[in-house]
Structure formats: structure tokens, C-alpha cells
Design an enzyme around this catalytic site. Structure first.
Site, PDB file in Angstrom:
ATOM      1  N   GLU A   1      -0.978  -9.425  -0.424  1.00 43.62           N
ATOM      2  CA  GLU A   1      -2.349  -9.285  -0.165  1.00 43.62           C
ATOM      3  C   GLU A   1      -3.222  -9.505  -1.391  1.00 43.62           C
ATOM      4  OE1 GLU A   1      -2.217  -6.169   2.775  1.00 43.62           O
ATOM      5  OE2 GLU A   1      -3.095  -7.322   4.171  1.00 43.62           O
TER       6      GLU A   1
ATOM      7  N   GLU B   1       4.606  -5.283   7.256  1.00 41.54           N
ATOM      8  CA  GLU B   1       3.637  -4.197   7.948  1.00 41.54           C
ATOM      9  C   GLU B   1       4.183  -3.899   9.776  1.00 41.54           C
ATOM     10  OE1 GLU B   1       2.414  -6.368   6.041  1.00 41.54           O
ATOM     11  OE2 GLU B   1       0.893  -5.359   4.931  1.00 41.54           O
TER      12      GLU B   1
ATOM     13  N   ALA C   1       0.817  -1.309   0.064  1.00 41.09           N
ATOM     14  CA  ALA C   1       0.055   0.011  -0.102  1.00 41.09           C
ATOM     15  C   ALA C   1       0.886   1.160   0.061  1.00 41.09           C
ATOM     16  CB  ALA C   1      -0.821   0.048   1.347  1.00 41.09           C
TER      17      ALA C   1
ATOM     18  N   GLY D   1       0.439  -4.765   0.735  1.00 37.03           N
ATOM     19  CA  GLY D   1      -0.768  -4.939   0.126  1.00 37.03           C
ATOM     20  C   GLY D   1      -0.616  -5.599  -1.206  1.00 37.03           C
TER      21      GLY D   1
HETATM   22  N1  COA Z   1       4.686   3.108  -0.783  1.00 40.90           N
HETATM   23  C1  COA Z   1       4.832   4.220  -1.331  1.00 40.90           C
HETATM   24  N2  COA Z   1       6.183   4.615  -2.024  1.00 40.90           N
HETATM   25  C2  COA Z   1       6.712   3.148  -2.085  1.00 40.90           C
HETATM   26  C3  COA Z   1       6.420   2.015  -1.681  1.00 40.90           C
HETATM   27  C4  COA Z   1       5.247   2.077  -0.999  1.00 40.90           C
HETATM   28  N3  COA Z   1       4.819   0.843  -0.341  1.00 40.90           N
HETATM   29  N4  COA Z   1       7.279   1.152  -1.907  1.00 40.90           N
HETATM   30  C5  COA Z   1       8.382   1.572  -2.727  1.00 40.90           C
HETATM   31  N5  COA Z   1       8.012   2.915  -2.949  1.00 40.90           N
HETATM   32  C6  COA Z   1       8.581   3.942  -3.543  1.00 40.90           C
HETATM   33  C7  COA Z   1       9.887   4.651  -2.729  1.00 40.90           C
HETATM   34  O1  COA Z   1       9.444   5.641  -1.680  1.00 40.90           O
HETATM   35  C8  COA Z   1      10.676   5.323  -3.989  1.00 40.90           C
HETATM   36  O2  COA Z   1      10.101   6.340  -4.157  1.00 40.90           O
HETATM   37  P1  COA Z   1      11.165   7.906  -4.587  1.00 40.90           P
HETATM   38  O3  COA Z   1      12.162   7.261  -5.687  1.00 40.90           O
HETATM   39  O4  COA Z   1      10.197   9.008  -5.090  1.00 40.90           O
HETATM   40  O5  COA Z   1      11.772   8.050  -3.422  1.00 40.90           O
HETATM   41  C9  COA Z   1      10.521   4.007  -5.183  1.00 40.90           C
HETATM   42  O6  COA Z   1       9.228   3.407  -4.876  1.00 40.90           O
HETATM   43  C10 COA Z   1      11.547   3.112  -5.337  1.00 40.90           C
HETATM   44  O7  COA Z   1      11.818   2.439  -4.070  1.00 40.90           O
HETATM   45  P2  COA Z   1      13.214   2.497  -3.165  1.00 40.90           P
HETATM   46  O8  COA Z   1      12.734   2.310  -1.841  1.00 40.90           O
HETATM   47  O9  COA Z   1      14.030   3.417  -3.796  1.00 40.90           O
HETATM   48  O10 COA Z   1      13.779   1.042  -3.672  1.00 40.90           O
HETATM   49  P3  COA Z   1      14.570  -0.142  -3.327  1.00 40.90           P
HETATM   50  O11 COA Z   1      15.129  -0.937  -4.412  1.00 40.90           O
HETATM   51  O12 COA Z   1      15.689   0.682  -2.627  1.00 40.90           O
HETATM   52  O13 COA Z   1      13.739  -0.950  -2.201  1.00 40.90           O
HETATM   53  C11 COA Z   1      11.958  -1.972  -1.312  1.00 40.90           C
HETATM   54  C12 COA Z   1      12.763  -1.714  -2.749  1.00 40.90           C
HETATM   55  C13 COA Z   1      10.598  -2.777  -1.863  1.00 40.90           C
HETATM   56  C14 COA Z   1      12.692  -2.633  -0.431  1.00 40.90           C
HETATM   57  C15 COA Z   1      11.472  -0.856  -0.623  1.00 40.90           C
HETATM   58  O14 COA Z   1      10.860   0.161  -1.751  1.00 40.90           O
HETATM   59  C16 COA Z   1      10.645  -0.860   0.518  1.00 40.90           C
HETATM   60  O15 COA Z   1      10.659  -1.314   1.599  1.00 40.90           O
HETATM   61  N6  COA Z   1       9.257  -0.461   0.220  1.00 40.90           N
HETATM   62  C17 COA Z   1       8.084  -0.519   1.394  1.00 40.90           C
HETATM   63  C18 COA Z   1       7.700  -2.019   1.348  1.00 40.90           C
HETATM   64  C19 COA Z   1       6.575  -1.940   2.467  1.00 40.90           C
HETATM   65  O16 COA Z   1       6.892  -1.822   3.772  1.00 40.90           O
HETATM   66  N7  COA Z   1       5.406  -2.321   2.274  1.00 40.90           N
HETATM   67  C20 COA Z   1       4.227  -2.340   2.765  1.00 40.90           C
HETATM   68  C21 COA Z   1       3.260  -1.456   2.925  1.00 40.90           C
HETATM   69  S1  COA Z   1       2.202  -1.342   4.039  1.00 40.90           S
END
Ligand code: COA
Length: 260
Positions: free
Chosen positions: A115, A135, A66, A112
């Protein structure tokens, strides 16, 4: 159909819904959830569509969760509302569609995203895919059905560990867990989805819709799945597909199901 955050394509009875926010790793913001609701409903209502494939755009992510930026300052009520609306609009909708939904997990499926994949009727993944429910690392719990569907798919102990550690598993582990049915190279993922869809499409779509209802009934509280099976089994006898299927068998030919 055209959308801001999705690609929607139909070909040979298959609708492919591609979540298309690659710069945000296809994170599900409010608009994307609403668009997915419309896209899944449209595909389900189209009699020519026999299978729906959902995937993510780009090579990195199916859906990275999400959209965290949207709920960071939510109150208790807003949080509860977010989960309730999301479950109703998208996750329960997908799980209960009468058209089969295959999730083709092409990269990160987190929060999400996992999910959504778990709401699909089954899942396949590419070798690079990573899955998890992170989460609790954000101080929240899965709210789009993850605490219910993950234990249903992988068992309580594995689900508890995945949720408590907030860790990710790779596609090989996901295959061992039974979370995904097949793992292939990323470039072969959609071909595999379409190959499986082709096998599904040879069968009666009305019988498949009944089977989805009966299987889902196994996971509903206060519903006797055996009763649902009996009712759906009986209903099949009133369909044109049943007449065609049995007739074709007796005449030693391939069935040509009208889908009614
Ligand atoms: N919500 C909003 N933005 C998200 C996102 C999310 N769940 N997951 C990734 N993004 C965005 C990042 O903020 C970034 O945006 P920016 O370039 O404007 O800063 C872009 O997507 C790329 O992500 P980034 O974190 O730079 O890539 P990465 O390769 O370093 O890491 C992940 C990849 C998936 C490990 C990392 O993005 C992450 O941990 N995301 C969140 C996962 C999460 O907790 N999901 C559950 C949500 S309830």
C-alpha cells in the site's frame, strides 16, 4: 534528520528514505508511520529536494506489512481509527506530495508495504521482490488504501484475485500487471531509481507538481480531472519555470529551471 526506524539521506537533489527495521522485515509500526510522515513532509518542504526514493533496508523486504503485533487485540473503533489515521498521516500524504516519490521495492512488499509502494507516484522492483495484500488471511482487509489503489493500477479482476487469494505475485508478474514500471537485479535497484530521478530533475519541478495534481484528480470522486488539468495548465503560464522553459527552447539551449 535522524530517526529511530528510518535512514534519511539526501544527495544531489534526491532524498532517500529507507525503512530500517530489518529484524521485523521493516513492518510498519506506529512509530515508523509517524517517522515516515515527518520524513516525507521534510523532504517535500525542502526546495533542494526534487525526487524522493523510498525503499527498505536489508535484502529481504521492502515492508512486510503493518505491524501485526500492534493491532491483534484492537476493537472495531480502534481498527477504523488505525486505518483512518494511517491513510491521513502517510498514504494519502505520499500520494499527494508535490515532490515525485519513487518506491524502490527491494523484497517483500506485503499489506501496508504494498500500500505504501502504491501510494508512491510509481514503482520499480528488484527481481526477488514479492508483492501481495495478504490481509484476508488474517481476517481483515487492506486498510491503507489497498482496495482502492490496487484496482486503479492493475484492474478490478486482478486486484480482486490478489486480495481474495491473499497470494503473492513476483516482480515479473507485477511488471506484466503494470504494478511496477521496471524490474532489475537487486544490486541495480537504487541506481535505476537515481537514474530515473535524474531524468525527472531536468524538468520543471513546478510543472511536475501540477502534473501530479492533475493525474491524481483522475482518481478523485466528485472532481473533474479535465477541469483540474485546465486550471493547472493555466497556472503554469504564471511561473518562472514556464518563461525559462519556453525561452530556452527558442534560444536552442538547455533550460535551467529556477523551480518557481
Ligand atoms: N508484522 C509484525 N512482524 C512481522 C511482520 C508484520 N507484518 N512481518 C514479519 N514480521 C516479523 C516476524 O514476526 C519475525 O519476527 P521474529 O523474528 O521476532 O519472530 C521477523 O519479522 C521475520 O519474519 P519471518 O516470518 O520469520 O520471516 P519468513 O522469511 O519466514 O517469512 C514473510 C517472511 C513475509 C512471508 C512473513 O514474515 C509474513 O507472512 N509476514 C506477514 C505478512 C503480512 O501478513 N502482512 C500484512 C499485514 S496486515
Amino acid at each position: 534528520m535522524t530517526f529511530e526506524n528510518l535512514l534519511f539521506e539526501t544527495n544531489d537533489g534526491i532524498a532517500t528514505i529507507t525503512i530500517n527495521r530489518p529484524s521485523k522485515l521493516n513492518a510498519l509500526n506506529r512509530e515508523t508511520i509517524l517517522e515516515l510522515h515527518d520524513a516525507f513532509l521534510a523532504a517535500n518542504q525542502d526546495e533542494d529536494i526534487k525526487v524522493i526514493v523510498v525503499t527498505g533496508s536489508g535484502e529481504k523486504a521492502f515492508v512486510a506489512g503493518a505491524d501485526i503485533s500492534e493491532f491483534a487485540d484492537f476493537s472495531v473503533d480502534q481498527g477504523g481509527d488505525l486505518a483512518a489515521k494511517g491513510q491521513e498521516l502517510l498514504f494519502d500524504l505520499v500520494a499527494n506530495l508535490s515532490t515525485p516519490v519513487i518506491a524502490a521495492i527491494n523484497g517483500f512488499a506485503l499489506g501496508g508495504g504494498l500500500e505504501l509502494a502504491m501510494a508512491a507516484h510509481f514503482r520499480i522492483a528488484s527481481e526477488n521482490a514479492k508483492m501481495g495484500l495478504p490481509e484476508v488471511s488474517l481476517g481483515v482487509i487492506p486498510g491503507y488504501g489497498g482496495t482502492q489503489r490496487l484496482p486503479q493500477l492493475v484492474g478490478k479482476g486482478r486486484a480482486m484475485e490478489m486480495i481474495m487469494t491473499a497470494g503473492m505475485i513476483n516482480s515479473k508478474q507485477a511488471l506484466e500487471y503494470g504494478l511496477v514500471n521496471h524490474v532489475v537485479a537487486q544490486e541495480d535497484l537504487l541506481d535505476l531509481a537515481y537514474q530515473i530521478a535524474g531524468k525527472i530533475m531536468k524538468n520543471s519541478s513546478v510543472a511536475i507538481a501540477s502534473a501530479i495534481k492533475a493525474v491524481n484528480a483522475n482518481f478523485e470522486k466528485d472532481v473533474d480531472g479535465f477541469d483540474v488539468e485546465i486550471r493547472e495548465f493555466g497556472n503554469c503560464f504564471g511561473t518562472e519555470d514556464f518563461k525559462e522553459g519556453t525561452q530556452a527552447f527558442l534560444e536552442k539551449r538547455k533550460a535551467d529551471f529556477p523551480g518557481r
